[in-house]
Design a protein around this motif. Structure first.
Motif, PDB file in Angstrom:
ATOM      1  N   LYS A 151       1.156  -0.959  -0.446  1.00 18.42           N
ATOM      2  CA  LYS A 151       0.173  -0.227   0.256  1.00 18.42           C
ATOM      3  C   LYS A 151       0.619   1.266  -0.016  1.00 18.42           C
ATOM      4  O   LYS A 151       1.503   1.903   0.746  1.00 18.42           O
ATOM      5  CB  LYS A 151      -0.599   0.319   1.268  1.00 18.42           C
ATOM      6  N   PRO A 152       1.790   1.738  -1.916  1.00 23.71           N
ATOM      7  CA  PRO A 152       2.397   2.271  -1.381  1.00 23.71           C
ATOM      8  C   PRO A 152       1.747   3.870  -0.504  1.00 23.71           C
ATOM      9  O   PRO A 152       2.463   5.104  -0.112  1.00 23.71           O
ATOM     10  CB  PRO A 152       3.155   2.707  -2.758  1.00 23.71           C
ATOM     11  N   GLU A 153       0.638   3.738  -0.489  1.00 17.83           N
ATOM     12  CA  GLU A 153       0.409   5.644  -0.076  1.00 17.83           C
ATOM     13  C   GLU A 153       0.146   5.416   1.484  1.00 17.83           C
ATOM     14  O   GLU A 153       0.103   6.879   1.090  1.00 17.83           O
ATOM     15  CB  GLU A 153      -1.078   5.983  -1.482  1.00 17.83           C
ATOM     16  N   LEU A 154       0.330   4.483   1.575  1.00 14.65           N
ATOM     17  CA  LEU A 154       0.266   4.939   3.245  1.00 14.65           C
ATOM     18  C   LEU A 154       1.820   4.130   3.556  1.00 14.65           C
ATOM     19  O   LEU A 154       1.395   3.812   5.030  1.00 14.65           O
ATOM     20  CB  LEU A 154      -1.346   4.215   3.358  1.00 14.65           C
ATOM     21  N   ASP A 155       2.287   4.265   2.645  1.00 11.84           N
ATOM     22  CA  ASP A 155       3.867   3.576   3.243  1.00 11.84           C
ATOM     23  C   ASP A 155       3.976   2.447   3.797  1.00 11.84           C
ATOM     24  O   ASP A 155       4.874   2.620   4.827  1.00 11.84           O
ATOM     25  CB  ASP A 155       4.905   4.344   3.327  1.00 11.84           C
ATOM     26  N   THR A 156       3.075   1.128   3.480  1.00  6.50           N
ATOM     27  CA  THR A 156       2.688   0.190   4.445  1.00  6.50           C
ATOM     28  C   THR A 156       3.280  -0.876   3.821  1.00  6.50           C
ATOM     29  O   THR A 156       2.696  -0.742   2.342  1.00  6.50           O
ATOM     30  CB  THR A 156       1.724   0.017   5.056  1.00  6.50           C
ATOM     31  N   VAL A 157       3.879  -1.607   3.658  1.00  7.27           N
ATOM     32  CA  VAL A 157       3.246  -3.186   3.405  1.00  7.27           C
ATOM     33  C   VAL A 157       2.990  -4.231   4.088  1.00  7.27           C
ATOM     34  O   VAL A 157       3.245  -4.360   5.376  1.00  7.27           O
ATOM     35  CB  VAL A 157       5.178  -4.229   3.125  1.00  7.27           C
ATOM     36  N   PHE A 158       1.573  -4.916   3.610  1.00  2.78           N
ATOM     37  CA  PHE A 158       0.947  -5.542   4.603  1.00  2.78           C
ATOM     38  C   PHE A 158       1.353  -7.489   4.568  1.00  2.78           C
ATOM     39  O   PHE A 158       1.651  -7.494   3.435  1.00  2.78           O
ATOM     40  CB  PHE A 158      -0.329  -5.738   3.656  1.00  2.78           C
ATOM     41  N   LYS A 159       2.092  -8.152   5.537  1.00  2.00           N
ATOM     42  CA  LYS A 159       2.576  -9.356   6.154  1.00  2.00           C
ATOM     43  C   LYS A 159       1.228 -10.384   5.408  1.00  2.00           C
ATOM     44  O   LYS A 159       0.322 -10.195   5.646  1.00  2.00           O
ATOM     45  CB  LYS A 159       3.509  -9.625   6.373  1.00  2.00           C
ATOM     46  N   PRO A 160       1.906 -11.598   4.946  1.00  2.00           N
ATOM     47  CA  PRO A 160       0.902 -12.209   4.792  1.00  2.00           C
ATOM     48  C   PRO A 160       0.135 -13.075   6.405  1.00  2.00           C
ATOM     49  O   PRO A 160       0.778 -13.087   7.604  1.00  2.00           O
ATOM     50  CB  PRO A 160       1.653 -13.615   4.135  1.00  2.00           C
ATOM     51  N   GLY A 161      -1.194 -12.275   6.622  1.00  6.32           N
ATOM     52  CA  GLY A 161      -1.978 -12.513   8.060  1.00  6.32           C
ATOM     53  C   GLY A 161      -2.392 -11.676   8.306  1.00  6.32           C
ATOM     54  O   GLY A 161      -3.114 -11.420   9.410  1.00  6.32           O
ATOM     55  N   TRP A 162      -2.539 -10.228   7.688  1.00  4.34           N
ATOM     56  CA  TRP A 162      -2.904  -9.391   8.051  1.00  4.34           C
ATOM     57  C   TRP A 162      -4.952  -9.726   7.530  1.00  4.34           C
ATOM     58  O   TRP A 162      -5.287  -9.882   6.275  1.00  4.34           O
ATOM     59  CB  TRP A 162      -2.343  -8.320   6.779  1.00  4.34           C
ATOM     60  N   THR A 163      -5.185  -8.221   8.042  1.00  2.00           N
ATOM     61  CA  THR A 163      -6.398  -8.131   8.399  1.00  2.00           C
ATOM     62  C   THR A 163      -7.347  -7.207   7.596  1.00  2.00           C
ATOM     63  O   THR A 163      -6.529  -6.264   8.021  1.00  2.00           O
ATOM     64  CB  THR A 163      -7.493  -8.883   9.335  1.00  2.00           C
ATOM     65  N   SER A 164      -8.554  -7.225   7.854  1.00  2.00           N
ATOM     66  CA  SER A 164      -9.287  -6.297   7.256  1.00  2.00           C
ATOM     67  C   SER A 164     -10.623  -5.711   7.986  1.00  2.00           C
ATOM     68  O   SER A 164     -11.532  -6.803   8.072  1.00  2.00           O
ATOM     69  CB  SER A 164      -9.257  -6.042   5.633  1.00  2.00           C
ATOM     70  N   ALA A 165     -11.142  -4.807   8.778  1.00  8.55           N
ATOM     71  CA  ALA A 165     -12.459  -4.762   9.082  1.00  8.55           C
ATOM     72  C   ALA A 165     -13.540  -5.238   8.093  1.00  8.55           C
ATOM     73  O   ALA A 165     -14.760  -5.408   7.691  1.00  8.55           O
ATOM     74  CB  ALA A 165     -12.804  -3.278   9.572  1.00  8.55           C
ATOM     75  N   PHE A 223     -13.994   3.303  15.338  1.00  6.13           N
ATOM     76  CA  PHE A 223     -13.382   3.085  13.921  1.00  6.13           C
ATOM     77  C   PHE A 223     -13.003   1.928  13.801  1.00  6.13           C
ATOM     78  O   PHE A 223     -12.147   1.383  14.517  1.00  6.13           O
ATOM     79  CB  PHE A 223     -12.877   4.358  13.241  1.00  6.13           C
ATOM     80  N   PHE A 224     -13.978   1.223  12.503  1.00  7.08           N
ATOM     81  CA  PHE A 224     -13.603  -0.068  12.324  1.00  7.08           C
ATOM     82  C   PHE A 224     -12.223   0.522  11.272  1.00  7.08           C
ATOM     83  O   PHE A 224     -12.876   0.696   9.248  1.00  7.08           O
ATOM     84  CB  PHE A 224     -14.516  -0.662  11.732  1.00  7.08           C
ATOM     85  N   GLU A 225     -10.822  -0.241  11.436  1.00  2.00           N
ATOM     86  CA  GLU A 225      -9.835  -0.379   9.554  1.00  2.00           C
ATOM     87  C   GLU A 225      -9.962  -1.092   8.884  1.00  2.00           C
ATOM     88  O   GLU A 225      -9.576  -1.798   8.765  1.00  2.00           O
ATOM     89  CB  GLU A 225      -8.178   0.186  10.662  1.00  2.00           C
ATOM     90  N   GLU A 226     -10.373  -0.867   7.212  1.00  2.00           N
ATOM     91  CA  GLU A 226     -10.281  -0.902   6.311  1.00  2.00           C
ATOM     92  C   GLU A 226      -8.465  -1.336   6.381  1.00  2.00           C
ATOM     93  O   GLU A 226      -8.058  -3.216   5.256  1.00  2.00           O
ATOM     94  CB  GLU A 226     -10.353  -0.849   5.085  1.00  2.00           C
ATOM     95  N   TYR A 227      -7.570  -0.586   6.501  1.00  2.09           N
ATOM     96  CA  TYR A 227      -6.123  -1.043   6.351  1.00  2.09           C
ATOM     97  C   TYR A 227      -5.618  -0.740   7.982  1.00  2.09           C
ATOM     98  O   TYR A 227      -5.748   0.600   8.124  1.00  2.09           O
ATOM     99  CB  TYR A 227      -5.681  -0.012   5.639  1.00  2.09           C
TER     100      TYR A 227
END
Length: 569
Positions: A151-165, A223-227
């Motif tokens: 997710k470059p616009e958030l300067d984030t790389v989600f590793k396998p196992g990440w979750t989303s609201a 707040f429930f975060e998608e990312y």
């Protein structure tokens, strides 16, 4: 959201992985709305070029109907193929992966087709996809993505196992519908697990956070975060999709509880957070995808497709809550894209023509409210003046860009002319009108309305308190109603807002004075100063005799006066 390939092999999670052209538009990192105009103009162009629509998905939301008209969507994509059980797999970085949201949305689309057609094949597909989604759920209720996601616009790389609201929320929408159609309790168990994980705080590895990254004063709002990021980004569409899931689950009718009460309360609190934040997504002319421009100090993240998504989501939530504030924002954001004036290239290469075209737009914005008042004898709708104001800002930025690009010999003179006319028509006329209207509608009117309610209820203390608030507004606040050009518009604003405030203030002047006198008498009586209390009420007799029982407040006031007299005898 689905994941969409962008240029140079990067990817961004987006609502429809198969739709083309949903890449973000970034505005200047400056915080002033005027500096966002170029990005907003580009967003408008993209929105129109791609033919994005909101009207197709507007609906009166029902838990037993086609979820946000999902069945009307085109799910074809060369990046998606079905496994042997018909479960979609999406291509990321050259490999196909299961995506819980993709599966949930396919399931909801199949459900939508079934409730419209009643075909057994659609029902069978819905149940198959619901079961496929259930199989993706972990023992803790989480739907974990089994692949790395950038997710470059958030300067984030989600590793396998990440979750989303959003996965958790849309699963609730699927499982509630699956249970309603089949009565199979496995969907109740799966939904309750999904809800349990949804309510897990971010600090404990979950997706639930608060609004403290916006303000410490907002720490009690959820707040429930998608990312899920270190600094919360508050992605809007994912949050609203999660709210639909909570609402769907809260409406389930079962013999025992499977979390419906928690879902209902969380939905209510989520709506409170949504209302608190909506204005922060509005940058004047377009909505932002998230609030990373506030929490991470990044340029506003604008994704044209999602502006239409925000519109129909807010509309649907309004049909659930009947909260006009949500409807107002849906309408406001519709006004940003419907008939929006996007400067074309006709004046490109002709800076003087561009400046003159822009000045005409400034005048049009001023005439919008002043001539409307003169011709229609009423105030222009709020959405219309905001539309003209935003057009003026977009034209202004476009003209500045043209001057900088062409650099004509008379650039300084043209820029001075442009800025002077902006000052005359926008800064000194349009903005003061908008400020005056906003003050009247959002500050003065609610206080007058509350005062009228208190009078009708016979609430003595509340009426007195609100009377003093209206008094302060009349002494100082209402000066803003006189501070803009356009006599007809000004007179209408005064007659619709200030005059009613003056009227109710006038009729309450003596009654509130009597109320304050009675409070003084009561205090003296409580302190044992009976003689002084008697003298005080006798002095007020002439005022009390003038009070007529014409409303509940006056009637109750007279009763209280009589009670005090009897007590003091």
């Amino acid at each position: 959201m689905f994941i969409k390939l962008l240029k140079k092999g990067t990817i961004i999670l987006s609502f429809f992985s198969f739709l083309v052209g949903t890449s973000p538009v970034y505005a200047s990192s400056s915080k002033t709305t005027a500096d966002y105009s170029e990005a907003i103009t580009q967003a408008h162009r993209t929105y129109k070029e791609k033919g994005y629509v909101w009207s197709k998905y507007m609906q009166l939301y029902r838990t037993d109907w086609d979820y946000l008209n999902m069945s009307l969507r085109n799910f074809e994509s060369n990046r998606i193929y079905k496994d042997a059980n018909g479960i979609p797999m999406v291509q990321y970085y050259g490999k196909h992966e299961y995506n819980p949201v993709t599966t949930a949305q396919w399931a909801l689309a199949a459900h939508g087709r079934y409730v419209r057609s009643k075909k057994e094949s659609d029902l069978k597909e819905f149940i198959s996809l619901s079961d496929g989604l259930l199989n993706m759920q972990g023992s803790d209720g989480a739907f974990r993505y089994q692949f790395t996601f950038k997710k470059p616009e958030l300067d984030t790389v989600f590793k396998p196992g990440w979750t989303s609201a959003m996965s958790q929320g849309q699963a609730l929408s699927v499982f509630s519908r699956a249970y309603s159609l089949t009565g199979n309790t496995k969907y109740l168990i799966a939904g309750q697990l999904s809800l349990n994980y949804l309510m897990t705080p971010k600090q404990k590895g979950g997706v639930l956070t608060d609004l403290s990254d916006i303000s410490v004063n907002y720490k009690n709002y959820l707040f429930f975060e998608e990312y899920v990021t270190e600094k919360d980004n508050y992605t809007l569409n994912g949050f609203m999709f999660t709210l639909f899931g909570l609402y769907d689950w809260s409406q389930l009718q079962t013999d025992r509880q499977y979390g419906q009460v928690i879902a209902s309360e969380s939905f209510r609190k989520g709506i409170q957070s949504l209302k608190l934040l909506l204005r922060k997504y509005d940058i004047g002319g377009f909505s932002t995808y998230d609030l990373s421009h506030l929490t991470m100090k990044k340029p506003p993240h604008i994704v044209p497709l999602y502006h239409s998504v925000h519109i129909y989501q807010l509309h649907a939530l309004w049909t659930i809550t009947h909260d006009q504030y949500l409807k107002n924002y849906s309408n406001k954001w519709i006004s940003y894209v419907e008939n929006a004036a996007v400067p074309d290239s006709a004046a490109s290469g002709n800076p003087e023509g561009k400046v003159n075209e822009t000045i005409n737009q400034f005048k049009k914005a001023y005439y919008a409210y002043s001539h409307y008042a003169s011709n229609h004898k009423q105030l222009i709708p709020e959405t219309e003046i905001h539309k003209e104001y935003n057009r003026a800002k977009i034209y202004y930025q476009s003209a500045v860009n043209e001057l900088n690009k062409t650099n004509p010999a008379n650039k300084a003179a043209l820029r001075t002319k442009l800025d002077d006319q902006y000052q005359i028509f926008i800064t000194q006329r349009v903005i003061p009108y908008i400020d005056a209207y906003t003050y009247a509608e959002k500050r003065l009117k609610p206080k007058v309305d509350a005062l009228e309610t208190a009078i009708a209820a016979g609430d003595l203390d509340q009426t007195e308190a609100l009377y003093h608030e209206v008094s302060r507004e009349l002494k100082a606040g209402t000066a803003i109603l006189h501070s803009f050009y356009g006599a007809d518009a000004r007179n209408l604003l005064l007659s619709q807002y200030k005059t009613p405030a003056q009227h109710i203030h006038s009729i309450l002047q003596k009654p509130v004075t009597v109320k304050m006198l009675l409070d003084q008498v009561q205090t003296l009586s409580d302190q044992g100063s009976i003689d002084q209390a008697r003298e005080t009420i006798i002095k007020g007799d002439s005022l009390i005799k003038d009070i007529m029982p014409e409303n509940k407040f006056n009637s109750k006031l007279l009763i209280e006066a009589e009670k005090l007299r009897n007590t003091l005898q």
